[in-house]
Write a protein that holds these residues in place. Structure first.
Motif, PDB file in Angstrom:
ATOM      1  N   ALA A   1      -9.544 -75.378 -51.984  1.00  0.00           N
ATOM      2  CA  ALA A   1     -10.034 -74.762 -53.222  1.00  0.00           C
ATOM      3  C   ALA A   1      -9.079 -73.714 -53.773  1.00  0.00           C
ATOM      4  CB  ALA A   1     -11.404 -74.119 -52.971  1.00  0.00           C
ATOM      5  N   GLY A   2      -7.965 -73.463 -53.076  1.00  0.00           N
ATOM      6  CA  GLY A   2      -7.024 -72.461 -53.526  1.00  0.00           C
ATOM      7  C   GLY A   2      -7.541 -71.041 -53.397  1.00  0.00           C
ATOM      8  N   GLN A   3      -8.456 -70.819 -52.449  1.00  0.00           N
ATOM      9  CA  GLN A   3      -9.041 -69.498 -52.249  1.00  0.00           C
ATOM     10  C   GLN A   3      -8.350 -68.773 -51.098  1.00  0.00           C
ATOM     11  OE1 GLN A   3     -13.096 -70.616 -51.507  1.00  0.00           O
ATOM     12  NE2 GLN A   3     -13.574 -70.936 -53.681  1.00  0.00           N
ATOM     13  N   SER A   4      -8.537 -67.473 -51.023  1.00  0.00           N
ATOM     14  CA  SER A   4      -7.919 -66.679 -49.973  1.00  0.00           C
ATOM     15  C   SER A   4      -8.428 -67.101 -48.594  1.00  0.00           C
ATOM     16  CB  SER A   4      -8.215 -65.192 -50.185  1.00  0.00           C
ATOM     17  OG  SER A   4      -7.805 -64.441 -49.055  1.00  0.00           O
ATOM     18  N   LEU A   5      -7.497 -67.353 -47.693  1.00  0.00           N
ATOM     19  CA  LEU A   5      -7.890 -67.705 -46.328  1.00  0.00           C
ATOM     20  C   LEU A   5      -8.383 -66.489 -45.560  1.00  0.00           C
ATOM     21  CD1 LEU A   5      -5.000 -70.123 -45.259  1.00  0.00           C
ATOM     22  CD2 LEU A   5      -7.091 -70.627 -46.528  1.00  0.00           C
ATOM     23  N   PHE A   6      -7.979 -65.293 -45.998  1.00  0.00           N
ATOM     24  CA  PHE A   6      -8.253 -64.081 -45.230  1.00  0.00           C
ATOM     25  C   PHE A   6      -9.694 -63.600 -45.371  1.00  0.00           C
ATOM     26  CE2 PHE A   6      -3.744 -63.958 -46.603  1.00  0.00           C
ATOM     27  CZ  PHE A   6      -3.199 -64.318 -45.386  1.00  0.00           C
ATOM     28  N   THR A   7     -10.417 -64.161 -46.326  1.00  0.00           N
ATOM     29  CA  THR A   7     -11.837 -63.842 -46.457  1.00  0.00           C
ATOM     30  C   THR A   7     -12.723 -65.039 -46.129  1.00  0.00           C
ATOM     31  OG1 THR A   7     -11.774 -64.373 -48.818  1.00  0.00           O
ATOM     32  CG2 THR A   7     -11.409 -62.078 -48.207  1.00  0.00           C
ATOM     33  N   ALA A   8     -12.094 -66.182 -45.879  1.00  0.00           N
ATOM     34  CA  ALA A   8     -12.857 -67.422 -45.688  1.00  0.00           C
ATOM     35  C   ALA A   8     -13.460 -67.532 -44.292  1.00  0.00           C
ATOM     36  CB  ALA A   8     -11.962 -68.636 -45.955  1.00  0.00           C
ATOM     37  N   SER A   9     -12.794 -66.970 -43.298  1.00  0.00           N
ATOM     38  CA  SER A   9     -13.204 -67.191 -41.910  1.00  0.00           C
ATOM     39  C   SER A   9     -13.242 -65.883 -41.132  1.00  0.00           C
ATOM     40  CB  SER A   9     -12.245 -68.178 -41.228  1.00  0.00           C
ATOM     41  OG  SER A   9     -12.541 -68.305 -39.855  1.00  0.00           O
ATOM     42  N   PRO A  10     -14.381 -65.214 -41.071  1.00  0.00           N
ATOM     43  CA  PRO A  10     -14.486 -63.975 -40.287  1.00  0.00           C
ATOM     44  C   PRO A  10     -14.114 -64.162 -38.823  1.00  0.00           C
ATOM     45  CG  PRO A  10     -16.368 -64.205 -41.757  1.00  0.00           C
ATOM     46  CD  PRO A  10     -15.626 -65.497 -41.820  1.00  0.00           C
ATOM     47  N   SER A  11     -14.401 -65.345 -38.261  1.00  0.00           N
ATOM     48  CA  SER A  11     -14.078 -65.552 -36.843  1.00  0.00           C
ATOM     49  C   SER A  11     -12.563 -65.566 -36.627  1.00  0.00           C
ATOM     50  CB  SER A  11     -14.689 -66.864 -36.346  1.00  0.00           C
ATOM     51  OG  SER A  11     -14.087 -67.989 -36.964  1.00  0.00           O
ATOM     52  N   THR A  12     -11.817 -66.129 -37.583  1.00  0.00           N
ATOM     53  CA  THR A  12     -10.363 -66.126 -37.468  1.00  0.00           C
ATOM     54  C   THR A  12      -9.827 -64.705 -37.600  1.00  0.00           C
ATOM     55  OG1 THR A  12     -10.230 -68.370 -38.376  1.00  0.00           O
ATOM     56  CG2 THR A  12      -8.219 -67.054 -38.434  1.00  0.00           C
ATOM     57  N   VAL A  13     -10.371 -63.939 -38.520  1.00  0.00           N
ATOM     58  CA  VAL A  13      -9.954 -62.544 -38.689  1.00  0.00           C
ATOM     59  C   VAL A  13     -10.180 -61.768 -37.395  1.00  0.00           C
ATOM     60  CG1 VAL A  13     -10.450 -60.386 -39.891  1.00  0.00           C
ATOM     61  CG2 VAL A  13     -10.314 -62.525 -41.183  1.00  0.00           C
ATOM     62  N   ARG A  14     -11.342 -61.947 -36.774  1.00  0.00           N
ATOM     63  CA  ARG A  14     -11.634 -61.227 -35.523  1.00  0.00           C
ATOM     64  C   ARG A  14     -10.667 -61.636 -34.424  1.00  0.00           C
ATOM     65  NH1 ARG A  14     -16.999 -62.310 -37.149  1.00  0.00           N
ATOM     66  NH2 ARG A  14     -17.076 -64.138 -35.768  1.00  0.00           N
ATOM     67  N   ALA A  15     -10.373 -62.920 -34.335  1.00  0.00           N
ATOM     68  CA  ALA A  15      -9.457 -63.397 -33.296  1.00  0.00           C
ATOM     69  C   ALA A  15      -8.062 -62.817 -33.492  1.00  0.00           C
ATOM     70  CB  ALA A  15      -9.402 -64.926 -33.304  1.00  0.00           C
ATOM     71  N   VAL A  16      -7.584 -62.809 -34.731  1.00  0.00           N
ATOM     72  CA  VAL A  16      -6.254 -62.268 -35.012  1.00  0.00           C
ATOM     73  C   VAL A  16      -6.233 -60.759 -34.804  1.00  0.00           C
ATOM     74  CG1 VAL A  16      -4.486 -61.960 -36.794  1.00  0.00           C
ATOM     75  CG2 VAL A  16      -5.635 -64.179 -36.529  1.00  0.00           C
ATOM     76  N   ASP A  17      -7.325 -60.083 -35.109  1.00  0.00           N
ATOM     77  CA  ASP A  17      -7.400 -58.642 -34.818  1.00  0.00           C
ATOM     78  C   ASP A  17      -7.191 -58.382 -33.331  1.00  0.00           C
ATOM     79  OD1 ASP A  17      -7.877 -58.054 -37.470  1.00  0.00           O
ATOM     80  OD2 ASP A  17     -10.015 -57.616 -37.222  1.00  0.00           O
ATOM     81  N   GLY A  18      -7.776 -59.226 -32.492  1.00  0.00           N
ATOM     82  CA  GLY A  18      -7.609 -59.068 -31.053  1.00  0.00           C
ATOM     83  C   GLY A  18      -6.184 -59.340 -30.596  1.00  0.00           C
ATOM     84  N   ILE A  19      -5.554 -60.360 -31.192  1.00  0.00           N
ATOM     85  CA  ILE A  19      -4.158 -60.680 -30.863  1.00  0.00           C
ATOM     86  C   ILE A  19      -3.255 -59.530 -31.304  1.00  0.00           C
ATOM     87  CG2 ILE A  19      -2.257 -62.266 -31.372  1.00  0.00           C
ATOM     88  CD1 ILE A  19      -4.548 -64.420 -31.789  1.00  0.00           C
ATOM     89  N   TYR A  20      -3.498 -59.018 -32.497  1.00  0.00           N
ATOM     90  CA  TYR A  20      -2.743 -57.878 -33.023  1.00  0.00           C
ATOM     91  C   TYR A  20      -2.860 -56.676 -32.075  1.00  0.00           C
ATOM     92  CZ  TYR A  20      -2.170 -53.642 -35.895  1.00  0.00           C
ATOM     93  OH  TYR A  20      -1.829 -52.397 -36.356  1.00  0.00           O
TER      94      TYR A  20
END
Length: 259
Positions: free
Chosen positions: A229-248
Motif C-alpha cells: 500500500a506504500g505505507q510506512s513500515l515503521f508504524t505497521a507492525s508494533p511487534s517488529t518495532v519491539r523486536a528491533v528495539d531489543g536488538i538495538y
C-alpha cells in the motif's frame, strides 16, 4: 558504531537494516544507511519517495573516471587503487528523517574478484565510511561479505547475519561466519526473522553454534500489506518495532566499555 548486515537472499536483511537505521536516528544518532546489495531496496524500505532517482555509485561513469583515472569497462589499464572519496557521502546521498542514504551498486562481476575501476572506488568508499566516518554506519550487503576487506572488517563493530527458520538460510549463515572469521571479524551475531513460534526460535538457536542470537522478529503480514500500500513500515507492525528495539539495546550495551 559500524554494523554490517548479511544473509541469504530474501531473509529480510533490508528490513532489519531499515528498522535499525530508523531506530538509531530516532535515538539521536547521525546515521548513514548504505545499500550495498545490487538488488537495491533500502531507500524504498526506509520510505524514500523516489528511490529510482538514486543512482548507485558504481554506475557514475564520469565520477569513476575522474577519481580512478579509467572509465568503467576499460581493461588492461592502470588506475588508482586509493582514489579520493571523502566528499562522496555528502554529494551522492539523499536524506530522509535524519538518515543519509547511499546506494553502492555492484563491486564485482560474474562471481570473480573485481580489479576494475568501479570496484576500486567502492572499496575505497567502504573503507572511508567504516574507518573515518563518526556516524552510525549500517551496511546492507548482499548474500556475502564482498564489500569488506581485511582492513575494513576490523572496523565493523558487529556483523549481523539475518536468518529465517530454514536449513538453506542457516547453512548460508555458517558460510558467511567462516568468511568473516577469515577476515578477522569476530563480532558476529544473528537475528532470526519470519519466526512463527517457539519451535522456530529453538530451531534457529540450535543450528547456529558459536553465533550470538541478538533477537527474533516474528512473521507479521502487516509488513507486506503496508509495503503493497506504500505505507510506512515503521508504524505497521508494533511487534517488529519491539523486536528491533531489543536488538538495538543489545547493540548499544555491547558497544559500552566494561565498568
Amino acid at each position: 558504531m559500524k554494523i554490517a548486515i548479511s544473509g541469504k537472499g530474501g531473509v529480510g536483511k533490508t528490513l532489519l537494516a531499515a528498522f535499525l537505521a530508523h531506530k538509531f536516528a530516532r535515538s539521536g544518532y547521525r546515521v548513514i544507511a548504505i545499500d550495498a546489495d545490487p538488488d537495491a531496496n533500502l531507500a524504498a524500505t526506509l520510505g524514500y519517495p523516489h528511490p529510482e532517482k538514486i543512482t548507485p555509485v558504481s554506475e557514475l561513469a564520469d565520477l569513476i573516471e575522474e577519481r580512478v583515472g579509467v572509465r568503467p569497462g576499460t581493461s588492461g589499464s592502470f588506475f588508482k587503487l586509493n582514489p579520493k572519496v571523502d566528499d562522496l557521502p555528502e554529494k551522492y546521498s539523499v536524506k530522509l528523517d535524519g538518515i543519509r542514504i547511499m546506494a553502492m551498486g555492484r563491486i564485482k562481476r560474474g562471481g570473480t574478484g573485481c580489479y576494475c575501476p568501479e570496484g576500486a572506488l567502492l572499496q575505497a568508499l567502504v573503507s572511508h565510511l567504516l574507518l573515518q566516518q563518526d556516524e552510525v554506519v549500517i551496511l546492507d550487503m548482499e548474500a556475502g561479505i564482498e564489500h569488506l576487506s581485511r582492513g575494513t572488517a576490523k572496523a565493523v563493530d558487529k556483523l549481523i547475519i539475518v536468518v529465517e527458520p530454514g536449513r538453506r538460510s542457516l547453512e548460508t549463515a555458517q558460510t558467511i561466519k567462516n568468511l568473516a572469521q577469515d577476515l578477522g571479524l569476530k563480532n558476529i551475531g544473528a537475528v532470526g526473522n519470519k519466526v512463527t513460534g517457539e519451535a522456530d526460535r529453538a530451531f534457529i538457536g540450535e543450528n547456529l553454534p558459536g553465533i550470538e542470537v541478538l533477537g527474533f522478529i516474528d512473521y507479521d503480514p502487516a509488513i507486506g500489506r503496508a509495503d503493497h500500500a506504500g505505507q510506512s513500515l515503521f508504524t505497521a507492525s508494533p511487534s517488529t518495532v519491539r523486536a528491533v528495539d531489543g536488538i538495538y539495546a543489545k547493540l548499544i550495551a555491547s558497544s559500552q566499555p566494561p565498568g
